[in-house]
Design a protein around this motif. Structure first.
Motif, PDB file in Angstrom:
ATOM      1  N   PRO A 220      -4.100 -23.262  54.765  1.00 42.80           N
ATOM      2  CA  PRO A 220      -5.287 -22.353  54.599  1.00 42.80           C
ATOM      3  C   PRO A 220      -6.741 -22.678  54.637  1.00 42.80           C
ATOM      4  O   PRO A 220      -6.695 -23.995  54.381  1.00 42.80           O
ATOM      5  CB  PRO A 220      -4.824 -22.053  53.189  1.00 42.80           C
ATOM      6  N   PRO A 221      -7.382 -21.988  55.102  1.00 42.41           N
ATOM      7  CA  PRO A 221      -9.075 -22.281  55.432  1.00 42.41           C
ATOM      8  C   PRO A 221      -9.729 -22.584  54.239  1.00 42.41           C
ATOM      9  O   PRO A 221      -9.267 -22.177  53.236  1.00 42.41           O
ATOM     10  CB  PRO A 221      -9.560 -21.255  56.247  1.00 42.41           C
ATOM     11  N   HIS A 238     -10.304 -18.304  60.875  1.00 43.64           N
ATOM     12  CA  HIS A 238      -9.218 -18.745  60.899  1.00 43.64           C
ATOM     13  C   HIS A 238      -7.987 -17.862  61.468  1.00 43.64           C
ATOM     14  O   HIS A 238      -7.164 -18.575  61.988  1.00 43.64           O
ATOM     15  CB  HIS A 238      -8.626 -19.055  59.364  1.00 43.64           C
ATOM     16  N   ASP A 239      -8.007 -16.525  61.204  1.00 41.46           N
ATOM     17  CA  ASP A 239      -7.131 -15.790  61.561  1.00 41.46           C
ATOM     18  C   ASP A 239      -7.171 -15.375  63.346  1.00 41.46           C
ATOM     19  O   ASP A 239      -6.164 -15.223  64.107  1.00 41.46           O
ATOM     20  CB  ASP A 239      -7.245 -14.452  61.187  1.00 41.46           C
ATOM     21  N   LEU A 240      -8.370 -15.653  63.664  1.00 44.51           N
ATOM     22  CA  LEU A 240      -8.624 -15.332  65.093  1.00 44.51           C
ATOM     23  C   LEU A 240      -7.811 -16.530  65.747  1.00 44.51           C
ATOM     24  O   LEU A 240      -7.290 -16.689  67.093  1.00 44.51           O
ATOM     25  CB  LEU A 240     -10.056 -15.306  65.474  1.00 44.51           C
ATOM     26  N   LEU A 241      -8.176 -17.960  65.089  1.00 43.98           N
ATOM     27  CA  LEU A 241      -7.893 -18.945  65.768  1.00 43.98           C
ATOM     28  C   LEU A 241      -6.113 -19.234  65.864  1.00 43.98           C
ATOM     29  O   LEU A 241      -5.445 -19.534  66.832  1.00 43.98           O
ATOM     30  CB  LEU A 241      -8.138 -20.122  64.985  1.00 43.98           C
ATOM     31  N   TYR A 242      -5.491 -18.531  64.614  1.00 46.81           N
ATOM     32  CA  TYR A 242      -4.135 -18.426  64.661  1.00 46.81           C
ATOM     33  C   TYR A 242      -3.652 -17.509  65.745  1.00 46.81           C
ATOM     34  O   TYR A 242      -2.476 -17.683  66.550  1.00 46.81           O
ATOM     35  CB  TYR A 242      -3.560 -17.730  63.439  1.00 46.81           C
ATOM     36  N   GLY A 243      -4.182 -16.484  66.104  1.00 44.69           N
ATOM     37  CA  GLY A 243      -4.054 -15.473  67.206  1.00 44.69           C
ATOM     38  C   GLY A 243      -3.849 -16.106  68.360  1.00 44.69           C
ATOM     39  O   GLY A 243      -2.885 -15.857  69.466  1.00 44.69           O
ATOM     40  N   ASP A 244      -4.854 -17.044  68.642  1.00 40.32           N
ATOM     41  CA  ASP A 244      -4.973 -17.720  69.898  1.00 40.32           C
ATOM     42  C   ASP A 244      -3.940 -18.826  70.247  1.00 40.32           C
ATOM     43  O   ASP A 244      -3.295 -19.004  71.154  1.00 40.32           O
ATOM     44  CB  ASP A 244      -6.418 -18.313  70.057  1.00 40.32           C
ATOM     45  N   LEU A 245      -3.695 -19.560  69.141  1.00 39.04           N
ATOM     46  CA  LEU A 245      -2.561 -20.596  69.008  1.00 39.04           C
ATOM     47  C   LEU A 245      -1.110 -19.945  69.372  1.00 39.04           C
ATOM     48  O   LEU A 245      -0.431 -20.504  70.099  1.00 39.04           O
ATOM     49  CB  LEU A 245      -2.681 -21.422  67.713  1.00 39.04           C
ATOM     50  N   ALA A 359     -23.623  -9.294  65.357  1.00 41.88           N
ATOM     51  CA  ALA A 359     -23.339  -8.194  64.182  1.00 41.88           C
ATOM     52  C   ALA A 359     -21.923  -7.718  64.456  1.00 41.88           C
ATOM     53  O   ALA A 359     -21.190  -6.975  63.351  1.00 41.88           O
ATOM     54  CB  ALA A 359     -24.494  -6.963  64.336  1.00 41.88           C
ATOM     55  N   ALA A 360     -21.492  -7.436  65.551  1.00 41.10           N
ATOM     56  CA  ALA A 360     -20.168  -6.695  66.020  1.00 41.10           C
ATOM     57  C   ALA A 360     -18.953  -7.750  65.477  1.00 41.10           C
ATOM     58  O   ALA A 360     -18.105  -7.131  64.668  1.00 41.10           O
ATOM     59  CB  ALA A 360     -20.068  -6.616  67.365  1.00 41.10           C
ATOM     60  N   ILE A 361     -19.076  -9.063  65.379  1.00 35.29           N
ATOM     61  CA  ILE A 361     -18.173  -9.845  65.149  1.00 35.29           C
ATOM     62  C   ILE A 361     -18.117  -9.831  63.486  1.00 35.29           C
ATOM     63  O   ILE A 361     -17.122 -10.014  62.815  1.00 35.29           O
ATOM     64  CB  ILE A 361     -18.019 -11.174  65.720  1.00 35.29           C
ATOM     65  N   ASP A 362     -19.417  -9.799  63.005  1.00 37.86           N
ATOM     66  CA  ASP A 362     -19.428  -9.980  61.445  1.00 37.86           C
ATOM     67  C   ASP A 362     -18.683  -8.680  60.879  1.00 37.86           C
ATOM     68  O   ASP A 362     -17.984  -8.834  59.993  1.00 37.86           O
ATOM     69  CB  ASP A 362     -20.936  -9.985  61.176  1.00 37.86           C
ATOM     70  N   ARG A 363     -19.081  -7.744  61.494  1.00 33.61           N
ATOM     71  CA  ARG A 363     -18.491  -6.448  60.898  1.00 33.61           C
ATOM     72  C   ARG A 363     -17.005  -6.278  60.918  1.00 33.61           C
ATOM     73  O   ARG A 363     -16.125  -5.907  60.329  1.00 33.61           O
ATOM     74  CB  ARG A 363     -19.299  -5.221  61.338  1.00 33.61           C
ATOM     75  N   TYR A 364     -16.490  -6.749  62.089  1.00 33.34           N
ATOM     76  CA  TYR A 364     -15.181  -6.945  62.599  1.00 33.34           C
ATOM     77  C   TYR A 364     -14.401  -7.652  61.421  1.00 33.34           C
ATOM     78  O   TYR A 364     -13.414  -7.526  61.136  1.00 33.34           O
ATOM     79  CB  TYR A 364     -14.771  -7.359  63.868  1.00 33.34           C
ATOM     80  N   LEU A 365     -14.804  -9.054  61.342  1.00 34.64           N
ATOM     81  CA  LEU A 365     -14.216  -9.881  60.295  1.00 34.64           C
ATOM     82  C   LEU A 365     -14.240  -9.106  58.903  1.00 34.64           C
ATOM     83  O   LEU A 365     -13.415  -9.462  58.086  1.00 34.64           O
ATOM     84  CB  LEU A 365     -14.977 -11.199  60.302  1.00 34.64           C
ATOM     85  N   ARG A 366     -15.184  -8.476  58.587  1.00 36.54           N
ATOM     86  CA  ARG A 366     -15.107  -8.079  57.288  1.00 36.54           C
ATOM     87  C   ARG A 366     -14.363  -6.984  57.223  1.00 36.54           C
ATOM     88  O   ARG A 366     -13.581  -6.629  56.442  1.00 36.54           O
ATOM     89  CB  ARG A 366     -16.861  -7.393  56.906  1.00 36.54           C
ATOM     90  N   GLY A 367     -13.910  -6.114  58.250  1.00 28.91           N
ATOM     91  CA  GLY A 367     -13.197  -4.915  58.204  1.00 28.91           C
ATOM     92  C   GLY A 367     -11.933  -5.429  57.959  1.00 28.91           C
ATOM     93  O   GLY A 367     -10.872  -4.956  57.370  1.00 28.91           O
ATOM     94  N   GLU A 368     -11.465  -6.684  58.858  1.00 29.12           N
ATOM     95  CA  GLU A 368     -10.315  -7.176  58.819  1.00 29.12           C
ATOM     96  C   GLU A 368      -9.781  -7.430  57.251  1.00 29.12           C
ATOM     97  O   GLU A 368      -8.901  -7.699  56.475  1.00 29.12           O
ATOM     98  CB  GLU A 368     -10.017  -8.491  59.588  1.00 29.12           C
ATOM     99  N   PHE A 369     -10.788  -8.319  56.693  1.00 27.58           N
ATOM    100  CA  PHE A 369     -10.763  -8.821  55.095  1.00 27.58           C
ATOM    101  C   PHE A 369     -10.465  -7.609  54.412  1.00 27.58           C
ATOM    102  O   PHE A 369      -9.589  -7.679  53.295  1.00 27.58           O
ATOM    103  CB  PHE A 369     -11.931  -9.266  54.681  1.00 27.58           C
ATOM    104  N   TYR A 370     -11.071  -6.333  54.746  1.00 31.06           N
ATOM    105  CA  TYR A 370     -10.878  -5.305  53.615  1.00 31.06           C
ATOM    106  C   TYR A 370      -9.382  -4.734  53.952  1.00 31.06           C
ATOM    107  O   TYR A 370      -8.705  -4.019  52.978  1.00 31.06           O
ATOM    108  CB  TYR A 370     -11.978  -4.224  53.859  1.00 31.06           C
ATOM    109  N   LEU A 371      -9.053  -4.827  55.319  1.00 31.82           N
ATOM    110  CA  LEU A 371      -7.817  -4.011  55.626  1.00 31.82           C
ATOM    111  C   LEU A 371      -6.665  -4.839  55.165  1.00 31.82           C
ATOM    112  O   LEU A 371      -5.605  -4.272  54.705  1.00 31.82           O
ATOM    113  CB  LEU A 371      -7.592  -4.049  57.242  1.00 31.82           C
ATOM    114  N   ASP A 372      -6.801  -6.090  54.891  1.00 36.30           N
ATOM    115  CA  ASP A 372      -5.779  -7.111  54.296  1.00 36.30           C
ATOM    116  C   ASP A 372      -5.607  -6.618  52.806  1.00 36.30           C
ATOM    117  O   ASP A 372      -4.382  -6.889  52.307  1.00 36.30           O
ATOM    118  CB  ASP A 372      -6.065  -8.348  54.527  1.00 36.30           C
ATOM    119  N   GLN A 373      -6.608  -6.329  52.165  1.00 34.94           N
ATOM    120  CA  GLN A 373      -6.458  -5.738  50.874  1.00 34.94           C
ATOM    121  C   GLN A 373      -5.405  -4.652  50.590  1.00 34.94           C
ATOM    122  O   GLN A 373      -4.844  -4.365  49.424  1.00 34.94           O
ATOM    123  CB  GLN A 373      -7.686  -5.696  50.051  1.00 34.94           C
ATOM    124  N   PHE A 374      -5.546  -3.671  51.507  1.00 38.50           N
ATOM    125  CA  PHE A 374      -4.473  -2.655  51.679  1.00 38.50           C
ATOM    126  C   PHE A 374      -4.430  -1.973  50.278  1.00 38.50           C
ATOM    127  O   PHE A 374      -3.481  -1.727  49.546  1.00 38.50           O
ATOM    128  CB  PHE A 374      -3.174  -3.170  51.857  1.00 38.50           C
TER     129      PHE A 374
END
Length: 416
Positions: A220-221, A238-245, A359-374
């Motif tokens: 965990p990061p 961290h999640d982006l790095l996991y996807g690439d690995l 700004a795009a990557i910042d909003r994308y990462l925020r979006g992923e964070f909210y999506l995981d809260q489901f």
């Protein structure tokens, strides 16, 4: 005496029980006793029949698929209170043969495989069982994907029960007893390649090298910035790095972040995790500062054989918009250091320049964070953020994928 019948078959087990038993038998036995008390109570309440206890797991059957799922929901909610028991539940339905003290049949094997896909706090069901409960207004579910399970002839559609309080694992977090399907063409090409290698080996033996599969865990990061509102950024990188690995090679097994987090939260040390998951390497990542659009990223690679040995620790100062390129660089470095040969597809993907709008990557990462809260509110918020990311950088593909997932979740849950 035996009889044949249709039934909903439920398997449960406690994640990490073996390692806990090695660490503290008293604690492990207490956890199992609490698990069985809850299991017995709710199985009886929902008209189930307990077939077998085995170690940290259970096997039970129900005449009604609806009763089985409602029992699974009630148990998970109970497991998450007070004692916090990390239980996985899987349910399938099919034809079984019931003897005096056991059940047999292909459906039992399938149910066991379905349970292996679950994560603590989740109830995972097969598409066959979904067909029996899909019209019940008290049960909510979401489609995860189609999986090829080990020793199961046909691919199986898998759903997660998504009632309030249950864990719905993202597709990328799912592991378990799976097989990787290969097309006929790939098999032919692979066979031809093997023949060519063997022929070449007659003449130059050192051209043929057999590479052992390696296993790596992304721990965990860590957010060392002192600002909790930057957790979305730390988790997202961290999640982006996991996807690439995961794209590197079939010779590199990457343990899911969910599993790594569950084991770490359970207080497991590197040696305990290494023993339980047969791990060769650990990758730790942290972000120690955020200065404007720049990040201080600190990765650390550790090799584990019989003891921990640090291979390297580094510090990088990177721009947010270059984080994808940085991850490509880091994955290449890790592959080189642990002697993993990139596949041609991975080599091509990691060689591409992937600069994106900050700004795009910042909003994308925020979006992923909210999506995981489901939940309905955070899913809607995630959709808005993905749209903002697309507006900022229309050529970047990940926000479109995120938006598609938002729409799929909303359709599954009846929001649209």
């Amino acid at each position: 005496m035996s009889n044949r019948r249709l039934a909903a078959i439920m398997f449960t087990d406690i994640e990490g029980y073996t390692a806990l038993m090695q660490r503290s038998e008293v604690e492990a036995m207490g956890l199992r006793a609490a698990h069985r008390k809850i299991f017995d109570s709710f199985t009886t309440k929902f008209n189930g029949e307990i077939i077998q206890y085995y170690g940290d797991g259970t096997l039970s059957i129900f005449d009604s698929a609806v009763d089985a799922v409602k029992c699974g929901i009630a148990m998970q909610l109970a497991f998450q209170k007070d004692t916090q028991i990390p239980v996985r539940i899987g349910i399938h339905s099919g034809d079984i043969v019931l003897t005096e003290d056991d059940i047999i049949g292909d459906a039992v094997n399938v149910a066991s495989r379905v349970e292996s896909l679950a994560v603590p706090g989740s109830v995972i069901i097969s598409d066959k069982l979904f067909d029996e409960i899909k019209n019940n207004p008290d049960i909510k579910s979401i489609y995860l994907d189609t999986f090829k399970l080990k020793n199961v002839k046909h691919p199986l559609g898998i759903y997660a029960i998504s009632n309030h309080g249950l864990v719905v694992p993202p597709r990328k977090m799912i592991t378990g007893k799976l097989e990787i399907e290969k097309s006929v063409t790939k098999r032919i090409l692979a066979g031809a390649a093997i023949v060519l290698l063997l022929v070449a080996a007659w003449f130059v033996q050192d051209l043929l090298q057999v590479t052992k599969e390696q296993t790596i865990v992304l721990l965990p990061p860590k957010n060392y910035t002192g600002e909790e509102d930057l957790d979305y950024l730390v988790e997202g990188v961290h999640d982006l790095l996991y996807g690439d690995l995961c794209k590197v090679s079939d010779k590199l097994r990457v343990i899911s972040p969910f599993t790594a987090r569950a084991l770490t939260n359970a207080g497991k040390s590197m040696s305990e995790i290494a023993a339980e998951l047969d791990v060769d390497y650990f990758l730790e990542t942290s972000i120690s500062c955020v200065e404007g659009d720049n990040l201080c990223i600190n990765p650390r690679l550790v090799e584990f054989d019989t003891e921990e040995r640090q291979l390297w620790t580094e510090e990088y100062f990177e721009k947010k918009g270059e984080i994808l390129n940085f991850n490509h660089f880091l994955v290449n470095k890790i592959a080189d250091d642990i002697n993993i040969q990139l596949t041609p597809d991975a080599e091509l993907a990691l060689a591409k320049s992937s600069s994106v709008d900050t700004a795009a990557i910042d909003r994308y990462l925020r979006g992923e964070f909210y999506l995981d809260q489901f939940n309905p509110m955070t899913i809607t918020k995630a959709g808005e953020l993905f749209k903002h990311a697309i507006a900022k950088d229309p050529d970047w593909g990940l926000p479109y994928a995120g938006l598609s997932l938002v729409i799929a979740y909303q359709m599954q849950l009846g929001f649209i």
